[in-house]
Write a protein that holds these residues in place. Structure first.
Motif, short mmCIF file in Angstrom:
data_model
loop_
_atom_site.label_atom_id
_atom_site.label_comp_id
_atom_site.label_asym_id
_atom_site.label_seq_id
_atom_site.Cartn_x
_atom_site.Cartn_y
_atom_site.Cartn_z
N ARG A 1 32.41 -13.00 14.53
CA ARG A 1 33.09 -11.98 13.72
C ARG A 1 33.05 -10.61 14.39
N GLY A 2 31.86 -10.17 14.75
CA GLY A 2 31.75 -8.86 15.38
C GLY A 2 32.39 -8.82 16.75
N GLN B 1 40.98 -14.77 14.46
CA GLN B 1 40.99 -13.85 13.32
C GLN B 1 41.41 -14.58 12.05
N PHE B 2 42.36 -15.50 12.20
CA PHE B 2 42.80 -16.26 11.03
C PHE B 2 41.69 -17.18 10.54
N PHE B 3 40.94 -17.77 11.45
CA PHE B 3 39.78 -18.60 11.08
C PHE B 3 38.79 -17.79 10.24
N ARG C 1 30.76 -1.93 12.53
CA ARG C 1 31.36 -2.35 13.79
C ARG C 1 31.03 -1.30 14.84
N GLN C 2 30.76 -1.77 16.05
CA GLN C 2 30.50 -0.81 17.12
C GLN C 2 31.77 -0.06 17.50
N ILE D 1 34.50 -6.93 3.24
CA ILE D 1 34.70 -7.97 4.25
C ILE D 1 35.46 -9.15 3.67
N GLN D 2 35.03 -9.60 2.49
CA GLN D 2 35.68 -10.76 1.88
C GLN D 2 37.14 -10.47 1.55
#
Length: 297
Positions: free
Chosen positions: A69-70, A7-9, A275-276, A134-135
């Motif tokens: 990401r997803g 997540q940090f990446f 997102r699903q 997102i950004q």
């Protein structure tokens, strides 16, 4: 693989900076670098090209970001839903909306929601210009008006009636328009958005059809509250959501213009990244918003 490192990446990739991502996560740059190194070692891949001035994704990093990401969002949200369906909401809920709507309408709703979930941290971004969710790492945004097509998911919350109005001082000096043709000759207050200047207003004519009216003005601003203050100062006719000027209309500080030609209503939407699976904190807040607005329609 450590999901927090992954997540940090993603956050580093979105911000384009390790130091910015570290500041956002409230950790030191050295700890941030360790997170990335640990992830690269786990994946056996180099994710970034690093120089003293620039940080760019490698080709492998781009592939990992695109496909991961997803996956990581769905995995974390599924984990939360399965392991703690009845536990208190925790973490941080990041919400974005316009400054005027946020302070005047949304803030009391957030306050009541926060009292129901005291362990949940809430960050409210107030910005009259639509940001990249997102950004900027936002969970959802509340937006008003016609939505541009995008990859975001939109949930309609409520209609948003609008009204034309002006101050008594303006009307005393310039008179009141009695037709759409006369409106075009008046000084109108315009708002600047990211997609351009809103110098076309959509009004419903006598036949019940929406007519686009081009208006002119000598004052423009990128702030909805700036438009309201300009109207109160007598700078022209303004186009507002009713919730924004209801008090001023009730007290006579502003006067409705052309009530026989109502402004086409818009809508209030909650929008969030595709997102699903939706995080429990987001789903709970979305359900709370839907219930709040349904009670007022």
């Amino acid at each position: 693989m450590n999901t927090e490192d992954f997540q940090f990446f993603i956050r580093v990739a979105d911000l384009g900076s390790i130091s910015k991502a570290a500041q956002d996560a409230n950790i030191s740059v050295s700890v941030a670098s360790q997170k990335l190194q640990r992830l690269e070692q786990s994946l056996q891949l180099r994710l970034f090209h690093r120089t003293t001035r620039k940080l760019t994704l490698t080709e492998e990093g781009k592939i990992v970001l695109e496909h991961g990401r997803g996956w990581i969002n769905d995995f974390v949200h599924l984990q939360q839903a399965l392991t703690s369906p009845n536990q208190a909401l925790t973490g941080t809920l990041r919400i974005s909306t316009s400054a005027t709507f946020g302070t005047q309408v949304l803030m009391p709703v957030i306050a009541r929601f926060s009292h129901l979930h005291p362990e949940l941290k809430i960050y409210l971004d107030l910005n009259d210009q639509n940001i990249d969710l997102i950004q900027q790492g936002m969970d959802l945004a509340i937006r008003i008006g016609q939505l541009k097509s995008s990859s975001l998911i939109a949930k309609r919350l409520s209609t948003n009636p609008r009204v034309l109005c002006a101050s008594p001082n303006y009307l005393e000096k310039y008179g009141q328009p009695h037709s759409l043709a006369e409106l075009k000759l008046h000084r109108c207050i315009l708002q600047q958005h990211g997609q351009g200047l809103t110098n076309h207003w959509h009004l419903v004519n006598a036949e019940g059809k929406v007519e686009q009216v081009h208006v002119e003005g000598y004052f423009a601003t990128n702030s909805g509250e700036g438009v309201r203050q300009a109207a109160l100062a007598g700078l022209g006719i303004s186009n507002h959501s009713i919730w924004h000027v209801a008090d001023e209309l009730a007290t006579g500080k502003l006067v409705q213009i052309l009530p026989e030609f109502p402004v086409e209503a818009t809508a209030i939407y909650a929008v969030f990244p595709h997102r699903q699976l939706i995080a429990p904190k987001v789903q709970h807040f979305l359900d709370y918003l839907i219930d709040y607005f349904q009670q007022r329609e």
